[in-house]
Design a protein around this motif. Structure first.
Motif, PDB file in Angstrom:
ATOM      1  N   ARG A 213       0.826  -1.211   0.000  1.00  0.00           N
ATOM      2  CA  ARG A 213       0.000   0.000   0.000  1.00  0.00           C
ATOM      3  C   ARG A 213       0.858   1.259   0.000  1.00  0.00           C
ATOM      4  O   ARG A 213       0.540   2.236  -0.692  1.00  0.00           O
ATOM      5  CB  ARG A 213      -0.922   0.003   1.231  1.00  0.00           C
ATOM      6  N   GLU A 214       1.939   1.246   0.756  1.00  0.00           N
ATOM      7  CA  GLU A 214       2.799   2.425   0.808  1.00  0.00           C
ATOM      8  C   GLU A 214       3.451   2.683  -0.557  1.00  0.00           C
ATOM      9  O   GLU A 214       3.560   3.825  -0.990  1.00  0.00           O
ATOM     10  CB  GLU A 214       3.871   2.262   1.882  1.00  0.00           C
ATOM     11  N   THR A 217       0.699   4.069  -2.920  1.00  0.00           N
ATOM     12  CA  THR A 217       0.388   5.455  -2.577  1.00  0.00           C
ATOM     13  C   THR A 217       1.491   6.388  -3.061  1.00  0.00           C
ATOM     14  O   THR A 217       1.223   7.477  -3.579  1.00  0.00           O
ATOM     15  CB  THR A 217       0.197   5.598  -1.055  1.00  0.00           C
ATOM     16  N   GLN A 221       0.011   8.777  -5.815  1.00  0.00           N
ATOM     17  CA  GLN A 221      -0.360  10.055  -5.215  1.00  0.00           C
ATOM     18  C   GLN A 221       0.827  10.989  -4.986  1.00  0.00           C
ATOM     19  O   GLN A 221       0.624  12.161  -4.665  1.00  0.00           O
ATOM     20  CB  GLN A 221      -1.102   9.796  -3.903  1.00  0.00           C
ATOM     21  N   GLU A 238      -8.397   6.659  -5.516  1.00  0.00           N
ATOM     22  CA  GLU A 238      -8.254   5.632  -4.475  1.00  0.00           C
ATOM     23  C   GLU A 238      -8.361   4.229  -5.067  1.00  0.00           C
ATOM     24  O   GLU A 238      -7.647   3.317  -4.640  1.00  0.00           O
ATOM     25  CB  GLU A 238      -9.291   5.835  -3.379  1.00  0.00           C
ATOM     26  N   THR A 241      -5.128   3.392  -6.648  1.00  0.00           N
ATOM     27  CA  THR A 241      -4.158   3.045  -5.607  1.00  0.00           C
ATOM     28  C   THR A 241      -4.413   1.625  -5.102  1.00  0.00           C
ATOM     29  O   THR A 241      -3.472   0.860  -4.860  1.00  0.00           O
ATOM     30  CB  THR A 241      -4.230   4.059  -4.456  1.00  0.00           C
ATOM     31  N   THR A 245      -1.868  -1.483  -5.341  1.00  0.00           N
ATOM     32  CA  THR A 245      -1.538  -2.221  -4.119  1.00  0.00           C
ATOM     33  C   THR A 245      -1.684  -3.721  -4.344  1.00  0.00           C
ATOM     34  O   THR A 245      -0.807  -4.516  -3.970  1.00  0.00           O
ATOM     35  CB  THR A 245      -2.456  -1.778  -2.960  1.00  0.00           C
TER      36      THR A 245
END
Length: 270
Positions: A213-214, A217, A221, A238, A241, A245
């Protein structure tokens, strides 16, 4: 290069610095700082400084009387870098276009640029400007990313987001950060700009993050890929993202993730 490729504004500088820098930039910044500092330069110009990762790595390695001019074309990124750096009387922060530098000929011992040349609309002109402001015997030290297929996370994210927009896939990462990777082309461009002594080393590293996830992101983003996603449908940022992920997690598993990154590090003189 699309106009949105150059737009690092809004929340992008913070995401870029807090997520992208430790993910892929810090290791190469340390390498670049070591190369620049090796000759004990008294004057250094940094172009396309971004959020200041090289600045933070290089400043402690320079002498107390060194002159260090840090520039970027994107004022929000430059403002962020200056605020993050804190007070240092040796550093001058300047807005500047790397293709039209506001400095006299033969002003610097070293010009450095980490992962900025890919954004130059005319790379030969940018390299010629670097050469113009270098003193005799000075060095131009810079880096560019290798092709996207050699950079696992960027490739994963690009493919995942493309599947969400099959009729108009966002191509920022492949088009710009990873779009200038041909070593022969880089060498030829430098020669056309007047550089005679050119060394190019391809360096592989491992990119690590606490979670998929990091990473997703960071890319979706914290780079201009966000601009491309939002231009198509801001409501899907989202979801994009999430898809990125899932793609990273499917390859790396749950928990901490790691992926290959690769770049070319160049030192030019003459």
């Amino acid at each position: 290069m699309a106009e949105s490729d150059k737009k690092f504004a809004g929340s992008i500088p913070k995401f870029y610095d807090t997520l992208m820098v430790p993910l892929i930039f810090q290791g190469y910044a340390d390498d670049l700082a070591e190369l620049v500092a090796a000759s004990s330069p008294r004057s250094v110009l940094e172009t396309a400084a971004g959020s200041g990762v090289v600045t933070r790595a290089l400043a402690p390695r320079l002498g107390p009387d060194a002159r260090y001019v840090v520039t970027d074309l994107n004022q929000p990124m430059l403002d962020y870098a200056a605020a993050r750096q804190g007070s240092d009387g040796r550093i001058e922060w300047r807005w500047a276009d790397a293709l039209d530098l506001p400095f006299e000929d033969a002003s610097f011992d070293v010009v450095c640029c980490q992962f900025g040349a890919m954004f130059f609309p005319d790379r030969v002109a940018g390299y010629a400007e670097a050469r113009r402001v270098l003193r005799p015997g000075g060095r131009f030290v810079f880096s560019v990313w290798d092709r996207i297929e050699e950079n696992a996370f960027a490739d994963d994210v690009t493919n995942a987001v493309a599947a969400l927009f099959p009729d108009d896939p966002p191509k920022f990462l492949a088009r710009t950060p990873h779009g200038y990777h041909d070593v022969a082309q880089i060498r030829d461009d430098l020669k056309r700009a007047g550089f005679l002594d050119i060394e190019i080393e391809t360096r592989e590293k491992v990119s690590r993050a606490p979670s998929a996830r990091e990473v997703a992101t960071a890319y979706c983003q914290g780079t201009p890929l966000r601009n491309e996603i939002e231009a198509r449908d801001a409501r899907l940022l989202e979801l994009a993202t999430d898809r990125a992920t899932a793609a990273i997690a499917s390859r790396c598993g749950e928990g901490p993730v790691a992926g290959k990154i690769q770049a070319h590090v160049i030192v030019a003189a003459g």
